[in-house]
Design an enzyme around this catalytic site. Structure first.
Site, short mmCIF file in Angstrom:
data_model
loop_
_atom_site.label_atom_id
_atom_site.label_comp_id
_atom_site.label_asym_id
_atom_site.label_seq_id
_atom_site.Cartn_x
_atom_site.Cartn_y
_atom_site.Cartn_z
N SER A 32 0.74 -1.21 -0.15
CA SER A 32 0.07 0.01 0.09
C SER A 32 0.85 1.19 0.18
O SER A 32 0.17 2.19 -0.02
CB SER A 32 -0.82 0.09 1.14
OG SER A 32 -0.12 -0.24 2.41
N ASN A 119 -1.97 -2.74 13.36
CA ASN A 119 -3.43 -2.41 13.22
C ASN A 119 -3.76 -1.06 14.01
O ASN A 119 -4.67 -0.58 13.64
CB ASN A 119 -4.25 -3.89 13.99
CG ASN A 119 -3.94 -4.88 13.07
OD1 ASN A 119 -3.20 -4.79 11.95
ND2 ASN A 119 -4.42 -6.04 13.52
N THR A 164 -40.37 25.79 -9.27
CA THR A 164 -40.62 24.55 -8.92
C THR A 164 -40.76 23.79 -10.29
O THR A 164 -41.32 24.32 -11.17
CB THR A 164 -41.92 24.17 -8.24
OG1 THR A 164 -43.14 24.59 -8.92
CG2 THR A 164 -41.94 25.21 -6.76
N HIS A 165 -40.22 22.51 -10.35
CA HIS A 165 -40.19 21.66 -11.77
C HIS A 165 -39.43 22.62 -12.80
O HIS A 165 -39.67 22.28 -14.03
CB HIS A 165 -41.77 21.42 -12.20
CG HIS A 165 -42.57 20.99 -10.91
ND1 HIS A 165 -42.58 19.68 -10.82
CD2 HIS A 165 -43.22 21.65 -10.17
CE1 HIS A 165 -43.60 19.46 -9.69
NE2 HIS A 165 -43.90 20.70 -9.42
N SER A 286 -13.88 27.67 -26.54
CA SER A 286 -13.85 26.44 -27.43
C SER A 286 -12.68 26.45 -28.56
O SER A 286 -12.42 28.04 -28.75
CB SER A 286 -15.36 26.38 -28.22
OG SER A 286 -15.06 25.61 -29.26
N LYS A 292 -17.95 30.96 -27.79
CA LYS A 292 -18.45 30.10 -26.64
C LYS A 292 -17.43 30.48 -25.30
O LYS A 292 -16.37 30.87 -25.18
CB LYS A 292 -17.80 28.67 -26.97
CG LYS A 292 -18.76 27.96 -27.61
CD LYS A 292 -19.92 27.49 -27.27
CE LYS A 292 -19.71 25.98 -26.85
NZ LYS A 292 -21.13 25.43 -26.24
N ASN A 294 -17.61 28.37 -21.89
CA ASN A 294 -18.00 27.25 -21.17
C ASN A 294 -17.85 27.22 -19.67
O ASN A 294 -16.81 27.36 -19.26
CB ASN A 294 -17.61 26.02 -21.85
CG ASN A 294 -17.90 25.80 -23.14
OD1 ASN A 294 -19.08 26.08 -23.74
ND2 ASN A 294 -17.05 25.29 -24.10
N GLU A 299 -19.21 22.54 -14.46
CA GLU A 299 -19.72 21.24 -14.97
C GLU A 299 -18.84 20.09 -14.14
O GLU A 299 -19.57 19.25 -13.72
CB GLU A 299 -19.41 20.91 -16.51
CG GLU A 299 -20.36 21.99 -17.22
CD GLU A 299 -19.90 22.01 -18.48
OE1 GLU A 299 -20.17 21.11 -19.39
OE2 GLU A 299 -19.01 22.77 -18.97
N TYR A 326 -9.66 -6.52 12.67
CA TYR A 326 -8.98 -6.16 11.22
C TYR A 326 -8.97 -7.33 10.19
O TYR A 326 -8.76 -8.29 10.54
CB TYR A 326 -7.57 -5.71 11.46
CG TYR A 326 -6.69 -5.13 10.47
CD1 TYR A 326 -6.79 -3.90 9.75
CD2 TYR A 326 -6.03 -6.09 9.76
CE1 TYR A 326 -6.31 -3.39 8.81
CE2 TYR A 326 -5.43 -5.54 8.57
CZ TYR A 326 -5.57 -4.53 8.07
OH TYR A 326 -5.00 -4.05 6.88
N GLN A 331 -7.40 -2.19 4.00
CA GLN A 331 -6.25 -1.25 3.41
C GLN A 331 -6.84 -0.55 2.17
O GLN A 331 -6.42 0.20 1.84
CB GLN A 331 -5.34 -2.54 2.92
CG GLN A 331 -3.99 -1.55 2.08
CD GLN A 331 -2.78 -2.42 2.17
OE1 GLN A 331 -2.28 -2.56 3.27
NE2 GLN A 331 -2.65 -2.93 0.91
N LYS A 334 -8.32 3.57 2.10
CA LYS A 334 -7.48 4.87 2.07
C LYS A 334 -7.76 5.48 0.75
O LYS A 334 -7.95 6.96 0.53
CB LYS A 334 -6.10 4.59 2.47
CG LYS A 334 -5.99 4.55 3.92
CD LYS A 334 -4.62 4.01 4.32
CE LYS A 334 -4.20 2.70 4.75
NZ LYS A 334 -5.21 1.93 5.25
N1 ARG Z 1 -1.19 -1.36 5.39
C1 ARG Z 1 -2.20 -1.89 6.28
C2 ARG Z 1 -3.62 -0.95 5.94
O1 ARG Z 1 -3.33 -0.25 5.38
C3 ARG Z 1 -1.89 -1.74 7.76
C4 ARG Z 1 -2.16 -2.58 8.63
C5 ARG Z 1 -1.80 -3.96 8.30
N2 ARG Z 1 -1.94 -4.79 9.35
C6 ARG Z 1 -1.82 -6.21 9.35
N3 ARG Z 1 -2.26 -6.98 10.39
N4 ARG Z 1 -1.45 -6.53 8.08
O2 ARG Z 1 -4.47 -1.54 6.58
#
Ligand code: ARG
Length: 467
Positions: A32, A119, A164-165, A286, A292, A294, A299, A326, A331, A334
């Site tokens: 990651s 974790n 409205t509408h 454009s 134009k 835009n 948008e 966990y 993972q 993120k």
């Molecule tokens: N890179 C992991 C994540 O984002 C970190 C936690 C990993 N924990 C584990 N027990 N492998 O979730």
């Protein structure tokens, strides 16, 4: 006998149990670091707080804690200078920083992970990051509210059609329309404030899932990292991603509001409407059509909800059905939150610029307000008030007059008194006083109504509230 870690084949952080390293594809799907390096500052802050606490509790020596603290600061500079050797072999930001620390300071670095797991480490890092995004969203929303408020104050009594509408309904004021967005954004802001309050508990010290046998002080680390308190259940601490989901939910609702105003801007800035002129700063030309201009920013803002809501659905889908605690599925949280937060913060900034720099076309708004029989309700209300007609009957009389005007290709105020009296003999020329749009908006004095005095009162309330 000590067994030295064999970094050539197995992972240097847990090589003891392994005789072979991961397959290249395993590494590709598992690592990651490509995205979670964005958490470096939070990871370092969390580790510094943890190390200081370990020393204060006598779990590691102050000498080691000092070396760890300094080493982590040096790593922070290294990362910020773009000189940190991120490596996918070390999976994620946590292991990259920890390995580098040991490389820099030696043995002491290996003591940092005492009483901690990745974790709880990732849980605290991600909370800190999301908390910061809440603060940025709150600041961005406040700026945007101010921009709408300035528009509302300038145009408290400018009349425009209310829809409205997307059909002409009743005349309203520009200020009133702008203030509608201030209300929406205020709710958005309070959702982020609320989410922030709830997420402000520290999961650090939950360790892998069960807590730890080391005499750690979770209150101290929570305080050092600006949390209100430590989380109360270690299992929940490492498995909870509600804070991210709440952020995404608040971001989705907010982005939906931005998208609605973006849509209005697209319509309003068209040659057919001409309600507003968008600044050159927020439009594009454009390559083929010279006339134009835009509304690209609007948008794109209209589209951003697609991404943000997509991220929300994605994370809900990742989390549903995960047995405690966990799982590596998490993972995948993120990138969704990173992308949604980036889109939201950029979107808020762009909308603030567009709203500040747009110019309402007052004359066009006023002319549009007067068309489409927009004061038909005023006429019906007058028939009730002046002639004592039941509202349903007044509605019918007015409808007949609208049909008459439509047939003649004129507006309601253009009908003559005898024409009106042919529909209802009681009508007097007093009726013309309510058919103008200015009088119409001035009459809507109910609390929260569109009358300029009501708008000014709400502007004053918001100005005081925003400071
Ligand atoms: N890179 C992991 C994540 O984002 C970190 C936690 C990993 N924990 C584990 N027990 N492998 O979730």
């Amino acid at each position: 006998m000590t067994v030295p870690p064999d970094s050539s084949s197995a992972n240097q952080m847990w090589g003891g149990r392994f005789s072979a390293g991961p397959d290249a594809i395993m590494q590709a799907i598992n690592a990651s670091i490509g995205f979670d390096q964005r958490l470096y500052a939070q990871d370092i802050a969390g580790s510094r707080a943890h190390a200081a606490m370990l020393a204060a509790q006598g779990i590691i020596s102050s000498k080691d804690a000092d070396a760890i603290g300094e080493g982590l600061l040096a790593i922070l500079s290294e990362i910020e200078a773009g000189k940190f050797p991120f490596t996918p072999e070390l999976e994620d930001i946590h292991l990259n920083i920890e390995a580098r620390l040991t490389e820099r300071i030696g043995e002491a670095g290996k003591r940092l992970h005492t009483g901690r797991s990745r974790n709880d480490q990732v849980a605290v890092d991600f909370r800190l990051w999301t908390r910061d995004q809440c603060d940025q969203a709150i600041a961005g929303l406040t700026g945007l509210m101010r921009a709408f408020l300035a528009q509302a104050e300038a145009g408290a009594d400018w009349v425009m059609p209310g829809f409205t509408h997307l059909q002409t309904a009743q005349p309203v004021t520009w200020g009133h329309h702008m203030l509608a967005y201030v209300e929406m954004l205020a709710r958005d802001r309070s959702r982020f404030e609320d989410a922030r309050r709830r997420m402000n508990e520290c999961p650090l010290g939950a360790a892998a899932l069960a807590g730890t046998s080391f005499p750690i002080d979770r209150h101290a680390t929570a305080k050092a990292l600006g949390f209100d308190r430590p989380t109360a259940n270690s299992l929940d601490s490492v498995s909870d991603r509600d804070f991210a989901l709440e952020f995404l939910a608040a971001a989705s609702i907010c982005a939906m509001h931005l998208s609605r105003f973006a849509e209005e801007l697209v319509i309003w800035s068209s040659a057919q409407f001409r309600f507003v002129r968008l600044s050159d700063k927020w439009t594009t030309g454009s390559s083929i059509m010279p006339q134009k201009k835009n509304p690209d920013a609007a948008e794109l803002l209209r589209a951003k909800l697609g991404r943000i809501l997509g991220a929300t659905v994605a994370l809900f889908t990742v989390m549903k059905g995960l047995a405690l605690t966990y799982s590596k599925d998490m993972q995948e949280d993120k990138e969704q939150v990173f992308d949604a937060a980036d889109s939201l913060i950029l979107g808020l900034a762009a909308m603030t610029g567009m709203v500040s720099d747009m110019t309402a076309n007052r004359e066009v708004l006023a002319a549009a307000a007067a068309s489409g029989f927009s004061t038909a309700t005023d006429l019906a209300d007058w028939l009730v008030r002046a002639l004592g007609l039941p509202f349903r009957e007044a509605h019918h009389v007015t409808g007949t007059l609208v049909a008459m005007a439509e047939k003649q290709g004129c507006d309601l105020p253009d009908l003559t008194l005898p024409q009106m009296q042919s529909v209802h003999p009681g009508v007097t020329d007093e009726v013309f006083g309510v058919l103008g749009v200015e009088n119409s908006v001035r009459s809507r004095i109910s609390y929260g109504g569109t009358a300029p005095d009501q708008v000014r009162a709400q502007v004053a309330r918001w100005k005081a509230a925003l400071g």
